[in-house]
Structures are given as C-alpha cells and as structure tokens.
Scaffold this active site. Sequence first.
Site, PDB file in Angstrom:
ATOM      1  N   GLU A 251       0.882  -1.175   0.000  1.00 22.84           N
ATOM      2  CA  GLU A 251       0.000   0.000   0.000  1.00 22.84           C
ATOM      3  C   GLU A 251       0.916   1.220   0.000  1.00 22.84           C
ATOM      4  OE1 GLU A 251      -3.074   0.075  -0.354  1.00 22.84           O
ATOM      5  OE2 GLU A 251      -3.833  -1.880   0.236  1.00 22.84           O
ATOM      6  N   CYS A 285      -2.716   9.116   2.568  1.00 19.35           N
ATOM      7  CA  CYS A 285      -2.351   8.654   1.222  1.00 19.35           C
ATOM      8  C   CYS A 285      -3.468   8.977   0.225  1.00 19.35           C
ATOM      9  CB  CYS A 285      -2.053   7.166   1.239  1.00 19.35           C
ATOM     10  SG  CYS A 285      -3.372   6.241   2.038  1.00 19.35           S
TER      11      CYS A 285
HETATM   12  P1  NAD Z   1       8.312   4.831   4.669  1.00 22.25           P
HETATM   13  O1  NAD Z   1       8.330   4.051   3.409  1.00 22.25           O
HETATM   14  O2  NAD Z   1       9.427   5.772   4.922  1.00 22.25           O
HETATM   15  O3  NAD Z   1       8.274   3.859   5.938  1.00 22.25           O
HETATM   16  C1  NAD Z   1       7.261   2.898   6.130  1.00 22.25           C
HETATM   17  C2  NAD Z   1       7.771   1.802   7.048  1.00 22.25           C
HETATM   18  O4  NAD Z   1       8.790   1.062   6.378  1.00 22.25           O
HETATM   19  C3  NAD Z   1       8.397   2.307   8.347  1.00 22.25           C
HETATM   20  O5  NAD Z   1       7.990   1.479   9.397  1.00 22.25           O
HETATM   21  C4  NAD Z   1       9.892   2.154   8.078  1.00 22.25           C
HETATM   22  O6  NAD Z   1      10.673   2.004   9.238  1.00 22.25           O
HETATM   23  C5  NAD Z   1       9.907   0.889   7.244  1.00 22.25           C
HETATM   24  N1  NAD Z   1      11.092   0.685   6.405  1.00 22.25           N
HETATM   25  C6  NAD Z   1      11.984   1.610   5.954  1.00 22.25           C
HETATM   26  N2  NAD Z   1      12.925   1.010   5.191  1.00 22.25           N
HETATM   27  C7  NAD Z   1      12.625  -0.314   5.156  1.00 22.25           C
HETATM   28  C8  NAD Z   1      13.189  -1.449   4.512  1.00 22.25           C
HETATM   29  N3  NAD Z   1      14.295  -1.351   3.743  1.00 22.25           N
HETATM   30  N4  NAD Z   1      12.606  -2.651   4.685  1.00 22.25           N
HETATM   31  C9  NAD Z   1      11.473  -2.784   5.436  1.00 22.25           C
HETATM   32  N5  NAD Z   1      10.896  -1.743   6.075  1.00 22.25           N
HETATM   33  C10 NAD Z   1      11.455  -0.521   5.922  1.00 22.25           C
HETATM   34  O7  NAD Z   1       6.907   5.570   4.698  1.00 22.25           O
HETATM   35  P2  NAD Z   1       6.375   6.635   5.766  1.00 22.25           P
HETATM   36  O8  NAD Z   1       7.096   7.928   5.569  1.00 22.25           O
HETATM   37  O9  NAD Z   1       6.350   6.024   7.120  1.00 22.25           O
HETATM   38  O10 NAD Z   1       4.849   6.793   5.304  1.00 22.25           O
HETATM   39  C11 NAD Z   1       4.418   7.714   4.343  1.00 22.25           C
HETATM   40  C12 NAD Z   1       4.116   7.023   3.031  1.00 22.25           C
HETATM   41  O11 NAD Z   1       3.176   5.971   3.248  1.00 22.25           O
HETATM   42  C13 NAD Z   1       3.451   7.951   2.031  1.00 22.25           C
HETATM   43  O12 NAD Z   1       4.019   7.748   0.766  1.00 22.25           O
HETATM   44  C14 NAD Z   1       1.998   7.497   2.033  1.00 22.25           C
HETATM   45  O13 NAD Z   1       1.292   7.745   0.846  1.00 22.25           O
HETATM   46  C15 NAD Z   1       2.153   6.039   2.272  1.00 22.25           C
HETATM   47  N6  NAD Z   1       0.912   5.485   2.801  1.00 22.25           N
HETATM   48  C16 NAD Z   1       0.161   4.700   1.984  1.00 22.25           C
HETATM   49  C17 NAD Z   1      -1.062   4.204   2.435  1.00 22.25           C
HETATM   50  C18 NAD Z   1      -1.924   3.339   1.571  1.00 22.25           C
HETATM   51  O14 NAD Z   1      -2.893   2.790   2.087  1.00 22.25           O
HETATM   52  N7  NAD Z   1      -1.642   3.176   0.299  1.00 22.25           N
HETATM   53  C19 NAD Z   1      -1.492   4.520   3.721  1.00 22.25           C
HETATM   54  C20 NAD Z   1      -0.689   5.331   4.518  1.00 22.25           C
HETATM   55  C21 NAD Z   1       0.514   5.810   4.051  1.00 22.25           C
END
Ligand code: NAD
Length: 516
Positions: A251, A285
Amino acid sequence: MDQGYSQGMGSAATTLSATATTITSINPATGAPLGEVPEMSADEVRAAVERARAAQRAWAELPLEVRCRRVARFADVLMDRAEEVIDLLVREGGKTRLEALGMEVVVVADLVRYFAKHAPAILAPEPVPLHLLKHRASYLHFVPRGVIGVIAPWNFPFSIPIGEVMMSMIAGNGVVLKPSEVTPLIAHKAHELHVAAELPPDLFQVVTGRGATGAALIDSGIEYCVFTGSVATGRKVAAACGERLIPYTLELGGKAPAIVCADADLDRAAQAITWGGFANSGQVCASVERVYAVDAIHDELVARIVEHARSLRQGDASASDDVDVGAMAWDQQVATVERLVDSAVAAGARVEVGGKRRPGPGQFFEPTVLTSCRQDMDVMRKEIFGPVIPIMRVSDEDEAVRLANDSHLGLLAYVFTRDRARGKRLAERIEAGTVMVNDVLNTYACPETPWGGVKQSGIGRTHSAIGLRDLCEVRHVNHDRVAFPRELWWYPYKQGTFRALLRGAKLLFGKRPWKR
Ligand code: NAD
C-alpha cells in the site's frame, strides 16, 4: 514521559536520529519527549517471529467462529479505553482528537466487528463449478498462512497496522508488527489492549526500530508481508520479498485528483476538498493532492475553498479541542512540503492562503491553497503528504480526466457533479484503486470495500473479502463425484481412444453453429 515504554530499554533519551539502541518518540506539536522504545536487532526480530509462530499453532486449531468471538473482545476493550488511545494518538501523531476518534479508533472497532461477523462466510470453503470434468468436484479452502509481518507508516499508526493485525488473527495467523519509528508508542498501546482482551499475548508481537528492523522482519521467516509506506521503500520491500519468495501486499503513495465539474454542488465540493486536503494535516495517502476545476466554476470554487481554509484553526491538539488542523508527525515531511510549495511558487503558482511553515515550537505547515498550478509543476506530480491544495483550471471534464490519469500513482480519485450518471461515467475512466463521487477519503473506514492502488500506488488490496483471503493460503481440493474404474485418457494409449477423444473435443470446443 510515558514511563511504561522507557523502563529497561536503554540509557538516556535521545532524538530519533541520534542513537543506535533507543528511539525517542516526541509530541510533534511541542517537541516534548513521550517515551522510548528499543531499536531491535535482527536476532530479537527473529525471536519475536518464533514466539508468534509458537502461539499461532494452537490459535489456528481453534474454529474460525471462536477466533472471531475472541478477536471481537478487542473492540470491547478498545471502546472502553477509547479516551486513553485517543490521547496517545493526539500526543504522538499530532492529530486532532476528532481525527483520532474517527480515522483511527472507530475504523478499527468497526473493522473488528465487521470481520468478526462476516469472516466465517468469507472464509467458508468455496465450491468451484467445473467446466469440463463434470464427474469431479472442486472447492477452495482458506487456511492460515502462519506469521504475517506488518510494516507500517506514521500517518495512521493505529488504524492501518491494527486493522491488519486483527484481520490476520481472525484468519488464524500470528502477527509481528514493525511500527514506524516516528510513532512507536501507539503500537505498544495496541498490544496492551490485545492482552487486556485476553488474546494470546505472544500471538501478536511488536518489534520496534527503523528501516533495518523492517528489513530484518522480512528476513525472519514470515509467510506474508503487508507493507504500507512510500513507493521508494515499497520497491525495497518487493525486492526483499521477491528474493525470499514471500507473497506481499504493498500500500504505497497517492496523488488523488479531485475533478470538479461545471454542474457540481460547489459548496459541498469546496467543503469536501478543504477537509480532504487538510484532514490529518494532509498526511493521508488518499488526501486531495490536486484539483482540476473546469473553467466555468473555477473562480467560484477557489473563492469558497479559500474562505474555508482561512477559517481553520491550527495548533496543538493535545492542549485544546478547538483545533482543526494539527501538527505534522515527521519533521522531514515538513521540509518536503516546504520544498514543493516553494518550487511551485517559483514556477508561477499563486499562494491564496498559507504557504509556509509556522515558527516553532512544534512541526506545523500552514493550510495552503495554491492556484495557477500547471501539470508540469512538482506540486502537481509528486506526493505532497502535507496540508496543501494545488488547484488547476481546465477547459472541460475530458481534459481533467486526461490530466488525472497523467500520473505514476493511482490510489484514490474524486469527482464532483450533481449528475450521478455522469459521475459514474467519469469515475470509470479514472485510473485509480477507488474513485468516489461527491465525497473524499471515507472508504478506508469501510472494511467491506477493497483498499489499494493501481500503477505505483501499490500491489494487492487490503480490507474487504479480497484482503482477508489474501491473509490465507488458498488450497484447492478436487475430488470424485462418481466412482469410475478408470479415466478414459489413462494408459494404455490406443488409436481408438484418440479418435473418440478428438471427436468429442471438436464437438465440445469447435464451431458451434447451433449457438449462432
Ligand atoms: P516509509 O516508506 O518511509 O516507511 C514505512 C515503514 O517502512 C516504516 O515502518 C519504516 O521504518 C519501514 N522501512 C523503511 N525502510 C525499510 C526497509 N528497507 N525494509 C522494510 N521496512 C522498511 O513511509 P512513511 O514515511 O512512514 O509513510 C508515508 C508514506 O506511506 C506515504 O508515501 C503514504 O502515501 C504512504 N501510505 C500509503 C497508504 C496506503 O494505504 N496506500 C497509507 C498510509 C501511508
């Protein structure tokens, strides 16, 4: 500080970026520290997965109806302790109390009640009518996968991961949650409620840390990964899962367009767009991230959105309920928003309201409305994830649909028109996982509808029957309905058999004059 999470978890409190062993959660509206969590090692993550797996074996043996009844208790406890959860969501996430209630607590409570009631039907064995082999029968059954890894973002630190945790458990799985490093305390609170609901404590594990901890979770033997986050991290997660052949749901980001037709109810459209762009400080999002207003109503729509935006009260929602727009959870996101607004202004966009970050304390960006936007501006192409509504004038609906589809993202989209048939026609032309007519955001709160995006907004769907079944392995059983001594096509192969089968095949699959 919340004492509960800091005891025994390392030495002095440090900021998010300054420690190898602990992470300090802060109140983004004040900068005050709230508590600490450990940055967990790969070994600790693997041990958590093993604990969840051990608990899952007995859990999966329970009849589905029993699991549903037991998970439903989480909703009892959640609503009993709603004020406490809301309070932490407001302090750790910067959001308003109403948003914490409506977009987090109620979403999870409703999801739990919905799936506790409907999972037995959704996961009941499903017969598959066979097309050719009528003497046999097939059915699908949906069995738990094992341990599900849930990796979560910071914008909805409760509703996104805990919804997945609850669905995973109903489906018979254990779950290990890696919350965002920006909002880890609420995950511990959820685990506290899980224990209070008398669910098996080890069935749901929380592993805290940054990206490396998330990567370790994927490498720890989980059977499925539900990832919610950015496109950039989603690519890494997909590669890591691909390497290990672990199935996954992604997502990812959104860039939701709102198309406002000439016949729209402009008051409703303006209110919806204002709320859809600024709710949760634009950190959704599905936020309205670009508006295409047809020429005939552009000026009137802008005037109304600007009026609504000017009336909004921004501030520390942990100190007052009279706040419409709270703080932004992550300091780096404020910088991203600032960059996008500045570059749009430099390229000719006009700031109607807001336009800058507020001086501290706290992380705030003013609710901002930009006009004279063009499709080639970054603010119209890249995810903003902050309280900014860029508006572009278009000549007609066809141009609006073309521009809406001119994006690498496709999560949500919105159409405003008084003509429902036109709304549905336009909705069906837009490349997005969900299109809403005359409304914004709300379908995440409908557990019965699928959530997910097309293009780079993601892979797979959460929520709905599709999302619940994805948390299961699909096993196919094929059995006899009539006991023949042998099948016609078994050994020995004979010419007579070949000719009979060929005649039959031509009759069944060849030209069918009687059908014309
Ligand atoms: P992010 O990708 O920076 O982090 C998300 C999670 O991934 C965190 O827990 C982080 O620690 C972890 N992570 C980071 N690197 C990783 C790796 N190499 N392997 C596994 N896990 C790792 O995102 P964010 O800044 O926390 O969230 C914002 C983003 O999320 C925005 O782009 C938003 O659109 C998206 N989002 C999407 C939805 C949806 O339903 N499509 C919902 C909410 C947020």
